[in-house]
Design a protein around this motif. Structure first.
Motif, PDB file in Angstrom:
ATOM      1  N   ALA A  16       0.797  -0.854  -0.068  1.00 27.18           N
ATOM      2  CA  ALA A  16       0.192  -0.046   0.109  1.00 27.18           C
ATOM      3  C   ALA A  16       1.019   1.276  -0.135  1.00 27.18           C
ATOM      4  CB  ALA A  16      -0.838  -0.254   2.067  1.00 27.18           C
ATOM      5  N   LYS A  17       1.842   1.220   0.890  1.00 28.41           N
ATOM      6  CA  LYS A  17       3.083   2.074   0.848  1.00 28.41           C
ATOM      7  C   LYS A  17       3.531   2.353  -0.490  1.00 28.41           C
ATOM      8  CE  LYS A  17       6.811   4.160   3.396  1.00 28.41           C
ATOM      9  NZ  LYS A  17       7.500   4.234   4.369  1.00 28.41           N
ATOM     10  N   GLN A  20       0.847   4.198  -2.514  1.00 26.34           N
ATOM     11  CA  GLN A  20       1.159   5.572  -2.629  1.00 26.34           C
ATOM     12  C   GLN A  20       1.773   6.276  -3.195  1.00 26.34           C
ATOM     13  OE1 GLN A  20      -1.826   7.417  -1.482  1.00 26.34           O
ATOM     14  NE2 GLN A  20      -0.624   9.035  -1.771  1.00 26.34           N
ATOM     15  N   MET A  23       1.324   6.859  -7.172  1.00 24.66           N
ATOM     16  CA  MET A  23       0.835   7.504  -6.911  1.00 24.66           C
ATOM     17  C   MET A  23       0.900   9.332  -7.430  1.00 24.66           C
ATOM     18  SD  MET A  23      -1.497   6.109  -8.880  1.00 24.66           S
ATOM     19  CE  MET A  23      -2.665   7.417  -8.509  1.00 24.66           C
ATOM     20  N   ASP A  24       1.839   9.126  -6.224  1.00 23.57           N
ATOM     21  CA  ASP A  24       2.427  10.214  -5.979  1.00 23.57           C
ATOM     22  C   ASP A  24       3.130  10.906  -6.945  1.00 23.57           C
ATOM     23  OD1 ASP A  24       0.690  10.421  -3.383  1.00 23.57           O
ATOM     24  OD2 ASP A  24       3.423   9.999  -2.178  1.00 23.57           O
TER      25      ASP A  24
END
Length: 66
Positions: A16-17, A20, A23-24
């Motif tokens: 999940a990290k 993210q 996506m960043d």
């Protein structure tokens, strides 16, 4: 909880990290040239997140093979 189960839980959190971070990086790329100064920082975070994730996946594979 066994080592394998704990590692699987950790991998889910790391995944999940990493997603993210991906996506960043994607969001930053869409905003360019705004915030171009952040490219190295955001890319480094994404690199580290995926590096850690792959390391833990390899660890899980070695535990599962044993």
């Amino acid at each position: 909880m066994s080592d394998v189960d704990a590692l699987k839980t950790e991998i889910k959190k790391l995944s999940a990290k990493a997603m993210q971070a991906k996506m960043d990086l994607h969001d930053l790329s869409e905003e360019l040239p705004i915030n171009w100064q952040q490219i190295l920082d955001v890319a480094q975070r994404a690199h580290e997140a995926f590096e850690t994730l792959e390391s833990k996946r390899a660890e899980l594979n070695s535990l599962s093979a044993a």
